[in-house]
Every structure is written in structure tokens, then in C-alpha cells.
Design an enzyme around this catalytic site. Structure first.
Site, PDB file in Angstrom:
ATOM      1  N   HIS A 169       1.365   1.802  -5.610  1.00  0.00           N
ATOM      2  CA  HIS A 169      -0.007   1.271  -5.660  1.00  0.00           C
ATOM      3  C   HIS A 169      -0.990   2.423  -5.937  1.00  0.00           C
ATOM      4  CE1 HIS A 169      -3.722  -0.797  -4.656  1.00  0.00           C
ATOM      5  NE2 HIS A 169      -3.935   0.006  -3.641  1.00  0.00           N
ATOM      6  N   GLN A 172      -4.859 -16.466  -5.281  1.00  0.00           N
ATOM      7  CA  GLN A 172      -5.417 -15.728  -6.415  1.00  0.00           C
ATOM      8  C   GLN A 172      -6.655 -16.345  -7.071  1.00  0.00           C
ATOM      9  OE1 GLN A 172      -4.023 -13.334  -5.180  1.00  0.00           O
ATOM     10  NE2 GLN A 172      -3.777 -12.273  -7.113  1.00  0.00           N
ATOM     11  N   HIS A 194       0.837  -1.212   0.000  1.00  0.00           N
ATOM     12  CA  HIS A 194       0.000   0.000   0.000  1.00  0.00           C
ATOM     13  C   HIS A 194       0.868   1.256   0.000  1.00  0.00           C
ATOM     14  CE1 HIS A 194      -3.073  -2.954   1.358  1.00  0.00           C
ATOM     15  NE2 HIS A 194      -3.847  -2.204   0.603  1.00  0.00           N
ATOM     16  N   ASN A 195       1.645   1.392  -1.057  1.00  0.00           N
ATOM     17  CA  ASN A 195       2.619   2.491  -1.143  1.00  0.00           C
ATOM     18  C   ASN A 195       2.264   3.422  -2.317  1.00  0.00           C
ATOM     19  OD1 ASN A 195       3.374   1.051  -3.464  1.00  0.00           O
ATOM     20  ND2 ASN A 195       4.759  -0.236  -2.253  1.00  0.00           N
ATOM     21  N   PHE A 196       3.164   4.353  -2.589  1.00  0.00           N
ATOM     22  CA  PHE A 196       2.894   5.352  -3.633  1.00  0.00           C
ATOM     23  C   PHE A 196       2.725   4.709  -5.017  1.00  0.00           C
ATOM     24  CE2 PHE A 196       4.590   8.607  -6.670  1.00  0.00           C
ATOM     25  CZ  PHE A 196       3.523   9.498  -6.559  1.00  0.00           C
ATOM     26  N   HIS A 235      -6.678   7.229  -2.132  1.00  0.00           N
ATOM     27  CA  HIS A 235      -7.501   6.198  -1.490  1.00  0.00           C
ATOM     28  C   HIS A 235      -6.800   5.350  -0.427  1.00  0.00           C
ATOM     29  CE1 HIS A 235      -5.553   3.144  -3.933  1.00  0.00           C
ATOM     30  NE2 HIS A 235      -6.179   2.240  -3.211  1.00  0.00           N
ATOM     31  N   ASP A 236      -5.464   5.331  -0.379  1.00  0.00           N
ATOM     32  CA  ASP A 236      -4.777   4.539   0.660  1.00  0.00           C
ATOM     33  C   ASP A 236      -3.754   5.391   1.424  1.00  0.00           C
ATOM     34  OD1 ASP A 236      -5.906   1.974   0.751  1.00  0.00           O
ATOM     35  OD2 ASP A 236      -4.811   1.304  -1.021  1.00  0.00           O
TER      36      ASP A 236
HETATM   37  N1  LIG Z   1      -5.793 -12.137  -2.774  1.00  0.00           N
HETATM   38  C1  LIG Z   1      -5.750 -10.927  -3.371  1.00  0.00           C
HETATM   39  N2  LIG Z   1      -6.277  -9.865  -2.734  1.00  0.00           N
HETATM   40  C2  LIG Z   1      -6.220  -8.689  -3.360  1.00  0.00           C
HETATM   41  C3  LIG Z   1      -5.627  -8.517  -4.630  1.00  0.00           C
HETATM   42  N3  LIG Z   1      -5.728  -7.206  -4.994  1.00  0.00           N
HETATM   43  C4  LIG Z   1      -6.344  -6.599  -3.980  1.00  0.00           C
HETATM   44  N4  LIG Z   1      -6.640  -7.477  -2.993  1.00  0.00           N
HETATM   45  C5  LIG Z   1      -7.322  -7.222  -1.721  1.00  0.00           C
HETATM   46  O1  LIG Z   1      -8.218  -6.159  -1.872  1.00  0.00           O
HETATM   47  C6  LIG Z   1      -7.848  -5.078  -1.040  1.00  0.00           C
HETATM   48  C7  LIG Z   1      -8.020  -3.807  -1.846  1.00  0.00           C
HETATM   49  O2  LIG Z   1      -8.175  -2.743  -1.070  1.00  0.00           O
HETATM   50  P1  LIG Z   1      -7.035  -1.672  -0.659  1.00  0.00           P
HETATM   51  O3  LIG Z   1      -7.770  -0.365  -0.684  1.00  0.00           O
HETATM   52  O4  LIG Z   1      -6.570  -2.118   0.679  1.00  0.00           O
HETATM   53  O5  LIG Z   1      -5.926  -1.666  -1.669  1.00  0.00           O
HETATM   54  C8  LIG Z   1      -6.384  -5.339  -0.651  1.00  0.00           C
HETATM   55  O6  LIG Z   1      -6.047  -4.823   0.601  1.00  0.00           O
HETATM   56  C9  LIG Z   1      -6.348  -6.844  -0.630  1.00  0.00           C
HETATM   57  O7  LIG Z   1      -6.805  -7.346   0.577  1.00  0.00           O
HETATM   58  C10 LIG Z   1      -5.089  -9.648  -5.270  1.00  0.00           C
HETATM   59  O8  LIG Z   1      -4.560  -9.622  -6.404  1.00  0.00           O
HETATM   60  N5  LIG Z   1      -5.172 -10.825  -4.598  1.00  0.00           N
HETATM   61 ZN   LIG Z   2      -5.752   0.293  -2.611  1.00  0.00          ZN
END
Ligand SMILES: Nc1nc2c(ncn2[C@@H]2O[C@H](COP(=O)(O)O)[C@@H](O)[C@H]2O)c(=O)[nH]1
Ligand SMILES: [Zn+2]
Length: 309
Positions: A68, A256, A64-66, A104-105
Site C-alpha cells: 500500500h 464502494q 496497510h502494508n508495504f 504515511h502509514d
Molecule cells: N470504502 C473504501 N474506503 C477506502 C478505500 N480506499 C481508502 N479507503 C478509506 O480511506 C482510508 C485512507 O486512509 P489510510 O491512510 O488509512 O490508508 C482507509 O483507511 C479507508 O478507510 C476504498 O476503496 N473503499
Molecule cells: Zn494509506
């Protein structure tokens, strides 16, 4: 260059080829090419200041970095062009969508809402266990927007709506609402537009697996690294461990296949129902985790089945 400007509009864009300083410029290009600078009379220096503050408030954590933030914003940007949303929605809607993706994050620390709630963190207490992370991302976004004098009440309310929609515990609620309006979707109906904006940020947020393998694979490694860090801490602190984060239980395919089939695909399919140019190809084999999101622009533009389907 013009070539990069066009490439930036495609869902095959490879973020791994670019340094953070270049990514900042690419974000400015998005605001410029969607005409936000001219339409909302945003000073280029103010935009730069905003993006720099955003950059500073993403943490150096595995997922959850820049980068992303950039990928989610770039997918949103690509979808805006591919579905020709500039003809269907107001400029302010698009500004809110792109800015929500950017913000958003913000200040995500690498531990999800379940951890926040179970560990009774300051964030969980502050927000009464209700989407603590997403509420915090919004609060930081508002702080930055206020500092650079871009915050307005109109922007803030709908930015909050979009960012709160990224809480995955609300996934079915939002998807079901969207399905229920799809048959009579009307771009002049504000509630319909708000729901579409929520779906678009959700799609963008979880779209890594719809990208080329060489882009998606490193993202999965980053995600699992962050998941495993969290579950290690949960084990140490005697907190409940989510099985999908447990390094002793998770493999890449197990992580996945279910996610793509039961979360990502149903969401993309409903969006493609509104915009048939987003042709979603299901993985051919159950063990084939690759989702081919075949984003084809139907000339001269992608029209939704009708503007009031
Ligand atoms: N197993 C996977 N989980 C995924 C993937 N991409 C996203 N995610 C999940 O969704 C949230 C998205 O919300 P965020 O605002 O936190 O980014 C993320 O935290 C994961 O839990 C994926 O490819 N595979
Ligand atoms: Zn996100």
C-alpha cells in the site's frame, strides 16, 4: 529498463506483478528520476538504508502494508509527472510529497483511529485522541529519518502536515479549504502549495478505485479483510462497531459506491479543476463502481489553468 521507468510514471501501473525486493528498487528509481539524489546529495546507500528501514516498519497486515505504501507513492510519483509539477514547485516540495507518501502509514497495526480511541489504546492516550495513527506514522518516520541522518526541521514540519492530512476525519475540512483557494491558486503562495500537497497525498492514498480493475479488485479484498478483522475484534471486546466494517452488513458494491461518489470523486474533480489534463470521467451508471480517471498528458506538459489561476 526504460520501458519500466516510463510505465512507473503511469496510474495504470500494476503493483501485483512485483516482489517487495523489486518494489524497493522501483522506489529508488523514483528518487533518482526526480533528481533528488543529485539535488540533495543523498548517498545512494543512505537512500537504500532509509527504504529498507521503511520496509521493516510496515506490518504484514492485509491492507496497510508495504505494498500500500508503494501504491500511494507510485500514484504520487505519477501525478508529479502527469501534472508537470517539476516546473511549478520546488524540488524540496516534491521530496516532501514523495517521502510523505512513503512514510504515511508506517507501523499501522490494522485498526483505525475509531478503534484506537474507543479501546483507549496507548496511541490514543499518547496523542490525546487527536489523529493517533497519523501522529504515530510521523513519529516512526522521524525516527527512521533521524537514524539515517536525513531529518531536517524543514522536512519534518511539512512531512507532518502531509501525513496528518491523511486522517479521513479531516477530509471535508481539507477539501473545502482547497476549493476556497482554487479560484486564485498561486504556486508562489506557500499556503496554497501546502494545501495542494495535502490534496495530492489524499488523492494518492485513496486512489485504488481509479486504477485498472485487475489492480483495484484485489485491493478491495485486502481492505475488507482488514475492516472485518477489526469489526470482529470490536464485537469480541464489546466496542462500537463501524457499520462500514461489519461483515454482516457490508458488500463490495455497498462499500464502494458511496465511497466513490461522495469521497473519491469530489476530491479528484477539484484536483482536475486545477490540472485540466486530469480528466475525471464519472461512472456512467449509478451501479457501475468503476471510476475512470483518464490521465492524459497534454503535450508538451499539463499546465494548470494558469500558474496563478
Ligand atoms: N470504502 C473504501 N474506503 C477506502 C478505500 N480506499 C481508502 N479507503 C478509506 O480511506 C482510508 C485512507 O486512509 P489510510 O491512510 O488509512 O490508508 C482507509 O483507511 C479507508 O478507510 C476504498 O476503496 N473503499
Ligand atoms: Zn494509506
Amino acid at each position: 529498463s526504460e520501458e519500466v521507468r516510463q510505465y512507473l510514471k503511469t496510474p495504470t501501473f500494476d503493483n501485483w506483478q512485483w516482489e517487495d525486493a523489486e518494489i524497493m528498487v522501483l522506489l529508488q528509481v523514483m528518487y533518482t528520476d526526480l533528481d533528488f539524489i543529485a539535488t540533495f546529495r543523498i548517498e545512494p546507500e543512505v537512500l537504500q538504508q532509509f527504504l529498507f528501514e521503511v520496509y521493516r516498519r510496515y506490518n504484514n497486515i492485509p491492507f496497510h502494508n508495504f505494498k500500500h505504501c508503494f501504491c500511494v507513492t507510485q500514484m504520487m510519483y505519477g501525478l508529479i509527472w502527469l501534472t508537470d509539477l517539476r516546473r511549478k514547485m520546488d524540488a524540496i516540495d516534491l521530496l516532501i510529497m514523495l517521502t510523505s507518501a512513503v512514510c504515511h502509514d508506517l507501523d499501522h497495526a490494522g485498526y483505525n483511529n475509531a478503534y484506537q480511541i474507543n479501546a483507549r489504546t496507548e496511541l490514543a492516550l499518547r496523542y490525546n485522541d487527536i489523529s493517533p495513527l497519523e501522529n504515530h506514522h510521523c513519529a516512526v518516520a522521524f525516527e527512521i529519518l533521524e537514524r539515517v541522518r536525513l531529518k531536517t526541521d524543514l522536512l519534518a514540519r511539512r512531512l507532518w502536515l502531509c501525513i496528518l492530512a491523511t486522517d479521513m476525519t479531516r477530509h471535508n475540512e481539507i477539501l473545502n479549504k482547497f476549493k476556497s483557494i482554487l479560484g486564485g491558486f498561486d504556486f508562489s503562495n506557500k499556503e496554497h502549495k501546502d494545501l495542494l500537497m495535502m490534496i495530492l497525498i489524499k488523492v494518492s492514498d485513496i486512489s485504488n478505485e481509479a486504477r485498472p480493475m485487475e489492480v483495484a479488485e484485489p485491493w478491495l479484498d485486502c481492505l475488507l479483510q482488514e475492516f472485518f478483522n477489526q469489526s470482529d475484534v470490536e464485537k469480541l471486546e464489546g466496542l462500537p462497531v463501524s457499520p462500514f466494517m461489519d461483515r454482516d452488513k457490508v458488500t463490495k458494491p455497498s462499500s464502494q459506491i458511496g465511497f466513490i461518489r461522495f469521497v473519491l470523486l469530489p476530491l479528484f474533480i477539484e484536483l482536475a479543476n486545477l490540472f485540466p489534463c486530469l480528466e475525471v470521467r464519472k461512472p456512467p451508471q449509478p451501479h457501475d463502481r468503476r471510476l475512470s480517471l483518464n490521465l492524459v498528458v497534454v503535450p508538451p506538459s499539463c499546465s494548470s489553468t494558469s500558474s496563478t489561476r
